[in-house]
Design a protein around this motif. Structure first.
Motif, PDB file in Angstrom:
ATOM      1  N   PRO A  15       0.830  -1.212   0.000  1.00 42.15           N
ATOM      2  CA  PRO A  15       0.000   0.000   0.000  1.00 42.15           C
ATOM      3  C   PRO A  15       0.865   1.263   0.000  1.00 42.15           C
ATOM      4  N   GLU A  16       0.380   2.275  -0.689  1.00 36.52           N
ATOM      5  CA  GLU A  16       1.126   3.531  -0.834  1.00 36.52           C
ATOM      6  C   GLU A  16       1.499   4.144   0.518  1.00 36.52           C
ATOM      7  N   ALA A  17       0.618   4.059   1.493  1.00 34.81           N
ATOM      8  CA  ALA A  17       0.930   4.617   2.817  1.00 34.81           C
ATOM      9  C   ALA A  17       2.158   3.948   3.420  1.00 34.81           C
ATOM     10  N   LEU A  18       2.308   2.656   3.159  1.00 26.90           N
ATOM     11  CA  LEU A  18       3.469   1.943   3.706  1.00 26.90           C
ATOM     12  C   LEU A  18       4.729   2.221   2.900  1.00 26.90           C
ATOM     13  N   VAL A  19       4.580   2.450   1.611  1.00 28.18           N
ATOM     14  CA  VAL A  19       5.730   2.863   0.798  1.00 28.18           C
ATOM     15  C   VAL A  19       6.275   4.169   1.352  1.00 28.18           C
ATOM     16  N   GLN A  20       5.391   5.106   1.648  1.00 25.24           N
ATOM     17  CA  GLN A  20       5.814   6.391   2.202  1.00 25.24           C
ATOM     18  C   GLN A  20       6.396   6.235   3.601  1.00 25.24           C
ATOM     19  N   LEU A  21       5.783   5.379   4.420  1.00 21.19           N
ATOM     20  CA  LEU A  21       6.317   5.146   5.760  1.00 21.19           C
ATOM     21  C   LEU A  21       7.735   4.587   5.671  1.00 21.19           C
ATOM     22  N   ALA A  22       7.963   3.644   4.761  1.00 26.01           N
ATOM     23  CA  ALA A  22       9.302   3.065   4.584  1.00 26.01           C
ATOM     24  C   ALA A  22      10.305   4.122   4.154  1.00 26.01           C
ATOM     25  N   GLU A  23       9.860   5.032   3.307  1.00 26.18           N
ATOM     26  CA  GLU A  23      10.759   6.072   2.806  1.00 26.18           C
ATOM     27  C   GLU A  23      11.105   7.100   3.872  1.00 26.18           C
ATOM     28  N   TYR A  24      10.092   7.578   4.591  1.00 32.44           N
ATOM     29  CA  TYR A  24      10.287   8.689   5.523  1.00 32.44           C
ATOM     30  C   TYR A  24      10.609   8.273   6.950  1.00 32.44           C
ATOM     31  N   ALA A  25      10.212   7.062   7.320  1.00 34.45           N
ATOM     32  CA  ALA A  25      10.448   6.604   8.695  1.00 34.45           C
ATOM     33  C   ALA A  25      10.774   5.109   8.675  1.00 34.45           C
ATOM     34  N   PRO A  26      11.941   4.739   8.161  1.00 32.27           N
ATOM     35  CA  PRO A  26      12.256   3.321   7.983  1.00 32.27           C
ATOM     36  C   PRO A  26      12.222   2.503   9.278  1.00 32.27           C
ATOM     37  N   ASP A  27      12.619   3.092  10.393  1.00 27.32           N
ATOM     38  CA  ASP A  27      12.576   2.341  11.656  1.00 27.32           C
ATOM     39  C   ASP A  27      11.126   2.051  12.072  1.00 27.32           C
ATOM     40  N   ALA A  28      10.242   3.022  11.894  1.00 28.16           N
ATOM     41  CA  ALA A  28       8.824   2.815  12.212  1.00 28.16           C
ATOM     42  C   ALA A  28       8.223   1.779  11.266  1.00 28.16           C
ATOM     43  N   PHE A  29       8.583   1.866   9.985  1.00 30.58           N
ATOM     44  CA  PHE A  29       8.105   0.877   9.017  1.00 30.58           C
ATOM     45  C   PHE A  29       8.576  -0.518   9.395  1.00 30.58           C
ATOM     46  N   ASP A  30       9.816  -0.640   9.787  1.00 30.80           N
ATOM     47  CA  ASP A  30      10.366  -1.937  10.183  1.00 30.80           C
ATOM     48  C   ASP A  30       9.610  -2.491  11.393  1.00 30.80           C
ATOM     49  N   ALA A  31       9.378  -1.652  12.393  1.00 30.02           N
ATOM     50  CA  ALA A  31       8.656  -2.098  13.588  1.00 30.02           C
ATOM     51  C   ALA A  31       7.216  -2.496  13.247  1.00 30.02           C
ATOM     52  N   TYR A  32       6.543  -1.681  12.452  1.00 23.78           N
ATOM     53  CA  TYR A  32       5.172  -1.984  12.036  1.00 23.78           C
ATOM     54  C   TYR A  32       5.141  -3.298  11.260  1.00 23.78           C
ATOM     55  N   SER A  33       6.082  -3.472  10.356  1.00 28.12           N
ATOM     56  CA  SER A  33       6.121  -4.671   9.513  1.00 28.12           C
ATOM     57  C   SER A  33       6.366  -5.928  10.341  1.00 28.12           C
ATOM     58  N   HIS A  34       7.217  -5.833  11.355  1.00 27.55           N
ATOM     59  CA  HIS A  34       7.429  -6.991  12.241  1.00 27.55           C
ATOM     60  C   HIS A  34       6.134  -7.371  12.949  1.00 27.55           C
ATOM     61  N   MET A  35       5.416  -6.373  13.479  1.00 32.25           N
ATOM     62  CA  MET A  35       4.157  -6.645  14.164  1.00 32.25           C
ATOM     63  C   MET A  35       3.142  -7.246  13.187  1.00 32.25           C
TER      64      MET A  35
END
Length: 129
Positions: A15-35
């Motif tokens: 999803p586009e929101a997650l693409v942006q999260l990965a780009e702008y906040a990679p640590d938050a994206f990583d944590a969200y993705s693990h959960m």
């Protein structure tokens, strides 16, 4: 990215929101993705609840919250996991008990419209293979 295969397998795309999260906040994206990966395991990976029903629950929650993008994303994922349009409708109708008609009228019915079209896409892809 190491999480991309999960999203592509589970939802058909990231999803586009997650693409942006990965780009702008990679640590938050990583944590969200693990959960997310831990919670959306399949039965083959030890989950008790089938993946199609996990995504159905997320569709209903998104419909109650009037989140049209989430409704479409999780409807797609649920159908990729084997959910039928009829199961989707039945699940969405349960949202009316908690939230009333807005759960259906504002967003839930849009999930069904998407699902009917997506079912046709899946049929066409199946016939082409």
């Amino acid at each position: 990215d190491r999480h991309a295969p999960h999203y592509h397998t589970d939802m058909g795309a990231m999803p586009e929101a997650l693409v942006q999260l990965a780009e702008y906040a990679p640590d938050a994206f990583d944590a969200y993705s693990h959960m997310r990966t831990a919670l959306l395991k399949s039965e083959e990976d030890g989950a008790k609840l089938p993946l199609k029903y996990k995504h159905l629950i997320l569709v209903v929650l998104d419909a109650i919250r009037d989140e049209p993008i989430g409704v479409v994303n999780h409807t797609r994922a649920a159908m990729l996991a084997g959910l039928s349009v009829e199961e989707l409708v039945e699940g969405l109708l349960l949202g009316i008990i908690v939230y009333g008609m807005p759960a259906w009228g504002k967003t839930g019915r849009k999930a069904v419209d998407f699902a009917v079209g997506f079912r046709e896409e899946l049929k066409e892809q199946s016939q082409a293979s």
